[in-house]
Scaffold this motif. Structure first.
Motif, mmCIF file in Angstrom:
data_model
loop_
_atom_site.group_PDB
_atom_site.id
_atom_site.type_symbol
_atom_site.label_atom_id
_atom_site.label_comp_id
_atom_site.label_asym_id
_atom_site.label_seq_id
_atom_site.Cartn_x
_atom_site.Cartn_y
_atom_site.Cartn_z
ATOM 1 N N TYR A 5 38.826 58.969 21.226
ATOM 2 C CA TYR A 5 40.127 58.876 21.885
ATOM 3 C C TYR A 5 41.115 59.863 21.267
ATOM 4 O O TYR A 5 41.891 60.506 21.972
ATOM 5 N N ALA A 6 41.086 59.943 19.941
ATOM 6 C CA ALA A 6 41.994 60.872 19.258
ATOM 7 C C ALA A 6 41.707 62.304 19.724
ATOM 8 O O ALA A 6 42.632 63.106 19.906
ATOM 9 N N ASP A 40 30.920 47.700 23.542
ATOM 10 C CA ASP A 40 30.154 47.538 22.298
ATOM 11 C C ASP A 40 30.203 46.110 21.769
ATOM 12 O O ASP A 40 30.349 45.877 20.571
ATOM 13 N N ILE A 52 43.874 51.849 25.443
ATOM 14 C CA ILE A 52 43.353 51.673 24.086
ATOM 15 C C ILE A 52 43.122 50.189 23.786
ATOM 16 O O ILE A 52 42.096 49.813 23.218
ATOM 17 N N ILE A 80 43.161 62.796 23.141
ATOM 18 C CA ILE A 80 44.622 62.942 23.037
ATOM 19 C C ILE A 80 44.991 64.337 22.511
ATOM 20 O O ILE A 80 45.899 64.986 23.026
ATOM 21 N N MET A 132 47.880 55.348 17.138
ATOM 22 C CA MET A 132 47.039 56.459 17.597
ATOM 23 C C MET A 132 47.800 57.429 18.492
ATOM 24 O O MET A 132 47.467 58.610 18.573
ATOM 25 N N TRP A 135 34.849 55.274 18.511
ATOM 26 C CA TRP A 135 35.674 55.406 19.718
ATOM 27 C C TRP A 135 37.064 55.910 19.353
ATOM 28 O O TRP A 135 37.685 56.636 20.124
ATOM 29 N N GLU A 136 37.539 55.533 18.166
ATOM 30 C CA GLU A 136 38.873 55.982 17.753
ATOM 31 C C GLU A 136 38.913 57.506 17.685
ATOM 32 O O GLU A 136 39.851 58.149 18.159
ATOM 33 N N LYS A 196 47.787 49.264 16.989
ATOM 34 C CA LYS A 196 46.814 50.337 16.768
ATOM 35 C C LYS A 196 47.008 51.454 17.800
ATOM 36 O O LYS A 196 46.956 52.643 17.475
ATOM 37 N N ARG A 219 39.930 49.161 25.282
ATOM 38 C CA ARG A 219 38.790 49.607 24.469
ATOM 39 C C ARG A 219 38.539 48.642 23.308
ATOM 40 O O ARG A 219 37.433 48.512 22.820
#
Lengths: 408, 144
Positions: B28-29, A23, A352, B32, A406, B24-25, A402, A355
């Motif tokens: 991904y979450a 992105d 991550i 998971i 997560m 995207w967070e 981050k 990303r």
């Protein structure tokens, strides 16, 4: 003198740094220990060679052949000057790995005997372990590692004790690709020399961090790869002290490495040609020469200073993350930081961070014995190049923090 | 146990779940959290035999046959990879060998997983899917 080190100007010389990933995020390249990016100067030099001067070397009497030979041999001279060696002590190889294999297969087979010991360190890359194990398997010798201390530095006291008369060769890395530790190779080589032990230094991770002089180090062999010095892949160097190379048998047979071929018996060329069978990687050597030329234009002291600042910055910021364990905290280290975080898998952090545009390396980094030493199966590794900025560090640390947030 | 949805339905369900996650967070979450739905992996099967090769992290996949359907148990030491295998099992678990072998795994593409996980493309996903298919193939040969 950081004023002379203009990071913005240096960054502008790397076309790939304007790449965007996921992105439209700007690429934050923190994997220079795996391979360094190429500045425009190197890319231009290789293209100009192909477009203007390309031909095979060491043969033919036409104009291009002469030009290409001159440029290729000029590259050898350039490498020799960089290392403080003579041109006939420089062998072009495919890279560090082939350089180790060359020494192991020629000098190793010639000299290593049953019950000899090949001394390496516990922080070696597999490339400086496996070729020696292969020689050991053939000859009945054994490979023994010098231990690594908890902070990631080499255990000097053990090294001194282990350098005994039954050691045939000391093969040790200059800089660890995982820990960033800079080994005092000059001292190790001096100790080895006093005891008549031959020395091989793996310089793959050292050359991009500043001056390397093989005479100062006092080693018999030194190896590095162009692609870790802002040059192309597929080409590297083996420096061998003149007397060593002169007594060594050939590595591979073929064209260019001979003196005279007949079915009654073939005689071989003098070094370095003896070890360069077949057409060499011409564009690679030209690219390497350009990379050296370019790298030498950078103020080395300023680069070291900048890198030390980045390292301090990143180490401090990463250490704030709960559960952070940095592996390799030797006071003498380059811009490489390996770490694990309690309760979080390295591969998750890597995915991550990727990303978020941050390119880091995750894995055992071809140093499984070292992973075993520190009781981990893999680490995340952040490594700096000449173009790395404080902003890169900030973004990388942010990505790691981050990821941890997560994943917990 | 026969799953409530067909494989195609389960795959569509999965695609829809991800369509509603814009960032995207969140995606991904979600991956998971999928991993956390997996039943605890039996320790006696945490061995080399059941390890999926070609993964950067460790992945275990244990098959058993119940009423002609293949039941998988799986685990990974990495959270995202564990989530991915849980998603695969959401579609592939408790199916017959024929169903598994007849399934086109295009839902992975539709979710955008391959693109999102480009850095670790080779890591896992393909190997896990291949392993599931290999078990199905072995079963179909045995029963043929």
């Amino acid at each position: 003198m950081t004023a002379t080190f203009d990071i913005a100007a240096i960054r502008a010389e790397f076309p790939i740094l304007s790449r965007r990933v996921h992105d439209g995020r700007p690429l934050v390249y923190m994997d220079s220990a795996a391979t360094t990016m190429k500045p425009r100067h190197v890319l231009d030099a290789m293209r100009s060679f192909d477009e203007q001067h390309y031909s095979n070397v060491h043969r033919g009497s036409h104009t291009l052949a002469a030009e290409a030979t001159e440029m290729f041999e000029g590259a050898r001279t350039q490498v020799a000057a960089m290392l403080g060696a003579n041109a006939d002590e420089i062998i072009f190889t495919k890279g560090t790995t082939e350089s180790v294999n060359l020494v192991a297969a020629t000098w190793g087979r010639q000299h290593v005997q049953t019950e000899d010991v090949i001394l390496v360190s516990a922080m070696e890359h597999h490339a400086n372990i496996v070729p020696w194990q292969m020689v050991a398997a053939e000859t009945g010798a054994s490979v023994r590692p010098i231990p690594v201390l908890e902070d990631g530095s080499l255990d000097d006291a053990s090294a001194r004790q282990m350098l005994t008369a039954d050691i045939r060769i000391l093969a040790v890395t200059h800089v660890s690709n995982v820990l960033g530790t800079v080994n005092n190779v000059a001292r190790l080589c001096a100790m080895a020399r006093e005891r008549g032990i031959v020395t091989f230094v793996d310089g793959a991770q050292a050359v991009q961090h500043g001056n390397v002089n093989v005479r100062d180090i006092g080693c018999d062999f030194y190896a590095f790869s162009a692609h870790k010095l802002y040059g192309p892949t597929g080409v590297g160097v083996l420096y061998g002290r003149r007397e060593m190379l002169a007594s060594m048998p050939p590595y591979q047979g073929g064209g260019a490495m001979i003196d005279r071929v007949s079915f009654a018996g073939t005689t071989y060329a003098e070094p370095p040609m003896r070890f360069e069978a077949g057409t060499p990687h011409l564009e690679g050597a030209i690219g390497l020469a350009a990379a050296i030329e370019w790298f030498r234009s950078i103020d080395c002291d300023a680069l070291r200073h900048h890198e030390a600042e980045l390292l301090a910055h990143a180490t401090e910021e990463l250490s704030r993350i709960d559960g952070m364990r940095i592996i390799g905290t030797s006071p003498n280290k380059v811009g490489i930081i390996s770490f694990v975080v309690d309760g979080v898998h390295a591969s998750d952090i890597g995915m991550i961070a990727d990303r978020m545009g941050v390119a880091m390396r995750v894995g055992h980094h071809c140093a499984q014995p070292l992973m075993d030493r520190f009781g981990v199966s893999s680490t995340v590794r952040m490594s700096f190049g000449v173009h790395t900025s404080h902003d890169d560090v900030q973004q990388s640390v942010h990505a790691v923090a981050k990821a941890v947030e997560m994943l917990r | 146990m026969t799953p409530a949805m067909t494989m195609a339905q389960a795959a569509n369900d999965l695609v829809e779940q991800f369509e509603f996650l814009p960032s995207w967070e969140d995606r991904y979450a979600h991956i998971i959290s999928f991993g956390k739905t997996l039943a605890p992996y039996p320790e006696e099967h945490r061995s080399e035999t059941y390890k999926v090769k070609g993964c950067q992290s460790q992945v275990w996949l244990h098959p058993s046959v119940q009423d002609g359907r293949i039941h998988f148990e799986a685990d990974s030491d990495a959270s995202i990879v564990k989530g991915i295998i849980a998603m695969l099992l959401f579609v592939y678990n408790d199916r017959t060998a024929d169903e598994i072998l007849g399934m086109k795994p295009d839902f992975i593409e539709r979710i955008g997983l391959t693109q999102a996980l480009s850095a670790n493309r080779a890591n896992g996903l393909a190997s896990m899917l291949k392993q599931i298919q290999l078990y199905a193939l072995a079963l179909s040969r045995r029963t043929a």
